[in-house]
Structures are given as structure tokens and as C-alpha cells.
Design a protein around this motif. Sequence first.
Motif, PDB file in Angstrom:
ATOM      1  N   UNK A 430      40.684   6.793  16.598  1.00  0.00           N
ATOM      2  CA  UNK A 430      39.986   6.572  17.867  1.00  0.00           C
ATOM      3  C   UNK A 430      38.654   5.863  17.655  1.00  0.00           C
ATOM      4  N   UNK A 431      37.964   6.183  16.562  1.00  0.00           N
ATOM      5  CA  UNK A 431      36.678   5.522  16.296  1.00  0.00           C
ATOM      6  C   UNK A 431      36.851   4.002  16.215  1.00  0.00           C
ATOM      7  N   UNK A 432      37.969   3.579  15.644  1.00  0.00           N
ATOM      8  CA  UNK A 432      38.227   2.143  15.530  1.00  0.00           C
ATOM      9  C   UNK A 432      38.878   1.580  16.787  1.00  0.00           C
ATOM     10  N   UNK A 433      39.903   2.278  17.313  1.00  0.00           N
ATOM     11  CA  UNK A 433      40.644   1.759  18.466  1.00  0.00           C
ATOM     12  C   UNK A 433      39.766   1.628  19.704  1.00  0.00           C
ATOM     13  N   UNK A 434      38.892   2.610  19.930  1.00  0.00           N
ATOM     14  CA  UNK A 434      38.036   2.567  21.112  1.00  0.00           C
ATOM     15  C   UNK A 434      37.084   1.377  21.048  1.00  0.00           C
ATOM     16  N   UNK A 435      36.489   1.142  19.879  1.00  0.00           N
ATOM     17  CA  UNK A 435      35.570   0.010  19.756  1.00  0.00           C
ATOM     18  C   UNK A 435      36.308  -1.320  19.878  1.00  0.00           C
ATOM     19  N   UNK A 436      37.567  -1.349  19.416  1.00  0.00           N
ATOM     20  CA  UNK A 436      38.373  -2.566  19.559  1.00  0.00           C
ATOM     21  C   UNK A 436      38.683  -2.823  21.029  1.00  0.00           C
ATOM     22  N   UNK A 437      39.036  -1.778  21.754  1.00  0.00           N
ATOM     23  CA  UNK A 437      39.404  -1.937  23.163  1.00  0.00           C
ATOM     24  C   UNK A 437      38.212  -2.297  24.038  1.00  0.00           C
ATOM     25  N   UNK A 439      35.061  -3.285  22.904  1.00  0.00           N
ATOM     26  CA  UNK A 439      34.130  -4.262  22.366  1.00  0.00           C
ATOM     27  C   UNK A 439      32.716  -3.736  22.282  1.00  0.00           C
ATOM     28  N   UNK A 440      32.567  -2.439  22.448  1.00  0.00           N
ATOM     29  CA  UNK A 440      31.248  -1.815  22.427  1.00  0.00           C
ATOM     30  C   UNK A 440      31.179  -0.757  21.331  1.00  0.00           C
ATOM     31  N   UNK A 441      29.965  -0.499  20.848  1.00  0.00           N
ATOM     32  CA  UNK A 441      29.780   0.510  19.812  1.00  0.00           C
ATOM     33  C   UNK A 441      29.764   1.899  20.427  1.00  0.00           C
ATOM     34  N   UNK A 442      30.502   2.803  19.810  1.00  0.00           N
ATOM     35  CA  UNK A 442      30.544   4.173  20.290  1.00  0.00           C
ATOM     36  C   UNK A 442      29.174   4.846  20.179  1.00  0.00           C
ATOM     37  N   UNK A 443      28.795   5.588  21.212  1.00  0.00           N
ATOM     38  CA  UNK A 443      27.533   6.325  21.148  1.00  0.00           C
ATOM     39  C   UNK A 443      27.672   7.577  20.300  1.00  0.00           C
ATOM     40  N   UNK A 444      28.848   8.214  20.383  1.00  0.00           N
ATOM     41  CA  UNK A 444      29.124   9.402  19.576  1.00  0.00           C
ATOM     42  C   UNK A 444      30.451   9.216  18.851  1.00  0.00           C
TER      43      UNK A 444
END
Length: 583
Positions: A430-437, A439-444
Motif C-alpha cells: 500500500x505504501x507504494x501503490x497509494x503513492x503510484x495511484x 502521485x502524492x507522498x503519503x503523510x503517514x
Amino acid sequence: METVNIKINGTEIAVPKGSTILEAAKLAHIEIPTLCYLKEINEIGACRICVVEVKGARSLVASCVYPVNEGMEVLTNTPKVLESRKKTLELILSTHDRKCLSCIRSGDCELQKLCKDLKVEDEGRYDGENPKYDIDYSAAHMYRDNNKCILCRRCSAVCDKIQSVGVIGPNDRGFKTNIASPFDMGLGDTSCVSCGQCIAVCPTGALSEKDYTSDVFAAIADSTKHVIVQTAPSVRAGLGEEFGLPIGTNVEGKMVAALRRLGFDKVFDTDFAADLTIMEEAHEFLDRVQNGGVLPLITSCSPGWVKYCEHYFPDMTENLSSCKSPQQMFGATAKTYYAEKMGIDPKDIVMVSIMPCTAKKFEVGRDDQEAAGVADVDIALTVRELGRMISRAGINFTSLPDEEFDSPLGMSTGAGVIFGATGGVMEAALRTAVEELTGEELKSLDFKEIRGIKGIKEATYNVAGMDVKVAVASGLSNAKELLTKVKNGEAEYHFIEIMGCPGGCVNGGGMPQVPANIRNFNDIRSMRAKVLYDLDTSMSYRKSHENPAIKQLYAEYFGKPGSHKAHEVLHTSYVKRTVNSVK
């Protein structure tokens, strides 16, 4: 909480209503010995080692199943109790193979310890007819020696209740009772999934992994071979137990130092390949979501789970990620990319893995695991085998300095290290997939909803306007429950993580064995998992796609995740098996 007042050995104590005498004694700091008992798994009162006196009762009672009641008076160490336990042990020994010096569990055997504690002498006064059994070597990962079995039934209970496999159990009756597979088939001829949970709970040397340490010593001594070792995330959280360190001790640095002193040419970290797995698996997930692929995508890192799926849910093998496990990805990368860079013929590389998992011994022999035309991984060892190697080599483990993995295939992120805990693969993906989807850096980076040892966990995350439904299961009975709901249309997910062993790899069948008196009253899974989560938060990189060594690997060799080259080297295929098929 409602309590009842009782006396144990003259000491008054209030204990929760519904407790057994065994549990109550633990609260009174009194340890009653057991052999068959495993909390919530094998509570059958069969071995009679845990008997105690209860005032007013006509006979001794089994404390593991006898409930407390108001005013009860219990005596745990009277001459009558101690003599009964001793006689029971002598009767067990009368049909037991007593070659303790050569036994794999010598010094770490629950039966042996009880005999020592109760001053049982090997006089053989109850010796008589003694059944003899052939040792079953048919399985790829382990052997069964019924000559050392004490019929505690822990193994069959965990196989049936926890893993929903049930390929072993009591055959025949009376004096002829023995633990075996249906129709006395060899274990390798059944739908055993190689998880090794039966080994983890066996109190004696009746069950053990096949030991390949001599083969590793021979490879290291062969000057024509380049011997590489990789270590899974959970190994650093468990290896110290083999040398008397507390459960939950991080021994990563000492582990690396010990492996160098054993003579390996390179000491690498499987966590590197865990990051690589995330790159491929996250890409595969996004591709399936965006292009109408088969969903839910189910992780493929656990070979015990994969084999279970092939046997018991063969129609869902299309849902499995085509990614090889981190162990196999590492071997494939070492014998292609690394071999080319170093100018070494892949045939001259011996790839050794140290794993918390006995199913890895089966996995190294699977089809479609030969990226360089030779086996991706040559030998898979358990944590216990590594402990034996270190001891045999005379290395003083606890006094070793901390050392670091070799680079670049030893560089990893926090996402890679949490693979060893249930929910860790999902969180890393999820850390990678969410940022890929987005295009933003995860806050947490902490997806805490899918952490912890609960058997089945669910969560929904809104990502780029889309609700992504995920589920995590560990232990195959939980996997069965979850997948049955999916098949029946009772639950719908996009992504599922399944680990074959309860709690994940930290509780794998190849981890150090923990005696029942500790296992029953301590959460060893969480204690070991904490090592991995603590490492994650302390690391410079916590997302797989930020690993500089992974970026370099794609730039120099694979191009991009999901490329043709990546599929040739890093992906695999599966087999639809029947419950009774073995190939």
C-alpha cells in the motif's frame, strides 16, 4: 470481571471465573507441568502430567481442563501428585526411543526436561513390547519418527484446527495407536502444505525439518563455488532464542557477523527482494485494477499458503500474484543480474536461504523457478538449522560484534522488513501503490488497521477517489474462512494478503521451538513482530520504491516493473492440484 477465591498450596488467590486450575496456578506463580496441552488448540487432558489434588475429589484431576470454583483448595506438589507424574513419564518412556544423545531435540526436549525435573531414571522397569516404526522421509521439508512420538496429539490438533489441512491424526486403537496419515500414506503423498506448524508444537524429536547443514558446509568448503546466503526478515527476530536470548531480541548485526565467520562469500538480506517483490506486486495490482484483471489479487509470498490454494482452492490460483516469493526473487536476481555483473557462471553460484519457514524447502524444488536455467535457490535452511551450524562451528554468537549486510543486494527499506509480520506485505504494498495511484507522498506510512495478530483483518482506504477494500489473513483456517466468503459472494475485496502461519513468518514452522509452558502464556508472535516494526520506524527508507539499490537494479537490468525481462526472471506460474495430488 467476576472472580472466585481459591487456595493453591495454602495460598489464597482470586482468579477469573471460568479459569482452569492450570491458569489459576500460573497467576499464583506456580508452574504445573504439561505435555499434551496447547491453549485453545489441544485442551484434551490426555497426558495426565498436569494432575493435581483437589480437596474433596476422589482422584487426581487434570489441571489443564478442570475449572476452578469458589472455595476450591488445590495441592500441586504432594508426594501423591509427584509420584503419579513420575510413573506416567516412566510409562511414556517404556515405548519411547531413548537415544537422546543423538536426537535433534536433545537439550531442547520437553519430555527430557520433565524427566530430569521429576528425577525419572532410565531403568526401564515398565519395558515390554515396543512397537517399531519406519521413519517417514517422503515429504520434501521434514521427517516423521513415530518411535519418538508420545501421542500428545498436538501435531494433529494444529494441523486440523489451525491449518484446516488435517493430513495427520491417530490411526488404530489401544496399544497400536499411532499418529499417521490416512491409510498410512507417506506425508509426501498427501496434500500436506509443508507449513511445519506440527514441528513447531511437537514436544519431542518425533517431527523435525530435513537438515541440509552438511550440504552447506560442503559448498562453503568447495573453492569452485561462490556461496551466497540471504536471510529473511523474521530470522533476525528469532535467531537469538537459539542462544538463550529473550524472545523479541533483534540480532541482525550478530547474525551477519556469524554468517561471515561461517565462510559465506556474500551475506545479503532477503529484505532487498521483499522491496523488489513490492515493486512487481504493486505494479501487478494497479494493472489489474486499471485494466480489468482478475480480482482480488492475492499475495504469493507464503509457499505454504500457495500450496494450500493449489490443493484446496484451485479455481482461485488465477487470483494469486504471479510474483515469485522474495526468497525466489532474490535467488533469481543473484543468478542473473548479480552473476552478470560479477562475471560468475550461475552454475557456480550456490544460493542458500535462511528462512523462518519449512515450506521454503518445498518451494526451492517447484517448477518455473529457474530464471538462469538452474534453480533460483539451491538450499533453504530453517532458523534452527542456522543455529546448529553456528554452534557446530564453535562461534560464540552472543559475543560477536554487530556487522552490516553486503551491498548492494543487502540494502532494504522498512517496507521490506515488515514482511515477516502478518499484514506487513499488504502495508508495504500500500505504501507504494497509494503513492503510484495518487502521485502524492503519503503523510503517514503506518496502516495500523491491518497490523496485529488477529486472524482476519479488513480495511477500506479511499485512494484517488476509489475505495480500495483489503483483507489480511494468517493461519490457513482463517484463509479458508476468508476465501469461502469471497467464493460465496459474501465478501468483496481488491487485494488480499495471506500468510500460511498464524501471525505470519515470525511464527513460522522453521523458527526456534518454544516450549508449551511459555507458548501458552506469552504472545510470542507479537514479541517477535515488534522487532520488525521497530526496525521499520528506525530506517532511512521506509518505502520500497525509494530503495536506491532497487532503483539501480531497474535502471541497469529490468527497465521497469512488469517489464518483459522482469516477468522472465521474477514471475512464476501455479498448478491446479486436487486434495489428494502431490505434484
